[in-house]
Design an enzyme around this catalytic site. Sequence first.
Site, PDB file in Angstrom:
ATOM      1  N   LYS A 159       0.886  -1.175   0.000  1.00 59.88           N
ATOM      2  CA  LYS A 159       0.000   0.000   0.000  1.00 59.88           C
ATOM      3  C   LYS A 159       0.917   1.217   0.000  1.00 59.88           C
ATOM      4  CE  LYS A 159      -3.879   0.731   2.324  1.00 59.88           C
ATOM      5  NZ  LYS A 159      -4.954   0.910   1.325  1.00 59.88           N
TER       6      LYS A 159
HETATM    7  C1  LIG Z   1      -6.302  -1.002  -3.763  1.00 58.95           C
HETATM    8  C2  LIG Z   1      -7.013  -1.596  -2.610  1.00 58.95           C
HETATM    9  N1  LIG Z   1      -7.589  -2.798  -2.735  1.00 58.95           N
HETATM   10  C3  LIG Z   1      -8.260  -3.370  -1.723  1.00 58.95           C
HETATM   11  C4  LIG Z   1      -8.386  -2.732  -0.495  1.00 58.95           C
HETATM   12  C5  LIG Z   1      -9.127  -3.397   0.617  1.00 58.95           C
HETATM   13  O1  LIG Z   1      -8.258  -3.796   1.635  1.00 58.95           O
HETATM   14  P1  LIG Z   1      -8.706  -3.825   3.150  1.00 58.95           P
HETATM   15  O2  LIG Z   1      -9.920  -4.675   3.213  1.00 58.95           O
HETATM   16  O3  LIG Z   1      -7.549  -4.438   3.846  1.00 58.95           O
HETATM   17  O4  LIG Z   1      -8.963  -2.432   3.568  1.00 58.95           O
HETATM   18  C6  LIG Z   1      -7.797  -1.477  -0.322  1.00 58.95           C
HETATM   19  C7  LIG Z   1      -7.885  -0.772   0.959  1.00 58.95           C
HETATM   20  O5  LIG Z   1      -6.991  -0.868   1.754  1.00 58.95           O
HETATM   21  C8  LIG Z   1      -7.090  -0.902  -1.400  1.00 58.95           C
HETATM   22  O6  LIG Z   1      -6.543   0.302  -1.274  1.00 58.95           O
END
Ligand SMILES: Cc1ncc(COP(=O)(O)O)c(C=O)c1O
Length: 306
Positions: A159
């Site tokens: 991230k």
């Molecule tokens: C690109 C992306 N995909 C998926 C997610 C979903 O991840 P999570 O459920 O850990 O928040 C996020 C958010 O963090 C994201 O930024």
Amino acid sequence: MPLTPTEKIWMDGELVPWGEANVHILTHALHYGYGVFEGIRAYATSQGPAVFRLTDHIVRLFNSAKIMLIDVPFSFEEIVEATKETVRVNNIDSCYIRPIIYTGYGEMGLNPMPCPVNVAIAVWPWGTYLGDEGIKHGIRLKISSWQRHDPNAIPPAVKATGMYINSSLAKVEALKSGYDEAALLSPQGYVSECTGENIFMVKDGRIVTPPVSAGALEGITQKSIFTIAKDLGIEVETGNILRSDLYTCEEAFLSGTAAEVVPIRSVDDREIGEPGPITRKVQETFFATVKGEVDRYKDWLEHVGT
Ligand SMILES: Cc1ncc(COP(=O)(O)O)c(C=O)c1O
């Protein structure tokens, strides 16, 4: 959604008043996007505020830093405790939590290695990311003309702040075209994920979600949905999805910390309709879980204490 300030932001070990939590204009990460972050939520429970899967989020944060070769100047335990402290001192029952580790002020240029590394944690109240109507009746999704980045361009497990320009390009395109959210395809043409959420479809009564190899982040909400669905007796699998699969699926929904669990009512104007029974059941169980109402998932809630 406008920000509602809270009192304090944790910056490099100090609690700083919200209005004074500033950085220099020549902060390296602002120019080159070299930072990693998390999005976490704390929910009100009968035993006070609890952070949903805090440990898992901080593990992912440290893994992001490791992939980016960023040395975090605090230990894992210090960041977990600082996150709880930031929720506690702001006297807030439920909030969004944003830890960020970034290259700071002192060097410019594309070599981030000599830069100081700074860490901050902010919290603020944040309502439904895709709107209450979206949660109830579903959102309108567009397949973006922008592609998800190739795993060898930017690793999807990270991230990283800079990679989100890809998501923002897709988000702006979707909003300007009258949709609520976008899904991006991988360079191989498979559905990857939405701009900040994982995507799921229901086909033949089974939940299918794209694999990491299609460029999707391993979502912590997604992982929770796997467990919830299996415990509800619903089959779940990761598998490649084509955009046309989304056009004809029985149900579809997305998940993420900010968005939570949101039904998809149409994809590129192909109607899926009102949320179906599997989406509803998963959504209901998720919302009960985060409020501490489901005993079997109580371990996912990490209380911040008093
Ligand atoms: C690109 C992306 N995909 C998926 C997610 C979903 O991840 P999570 O459920 O850990 O928040 C996020 C958010 O963090 C994201 O930024």
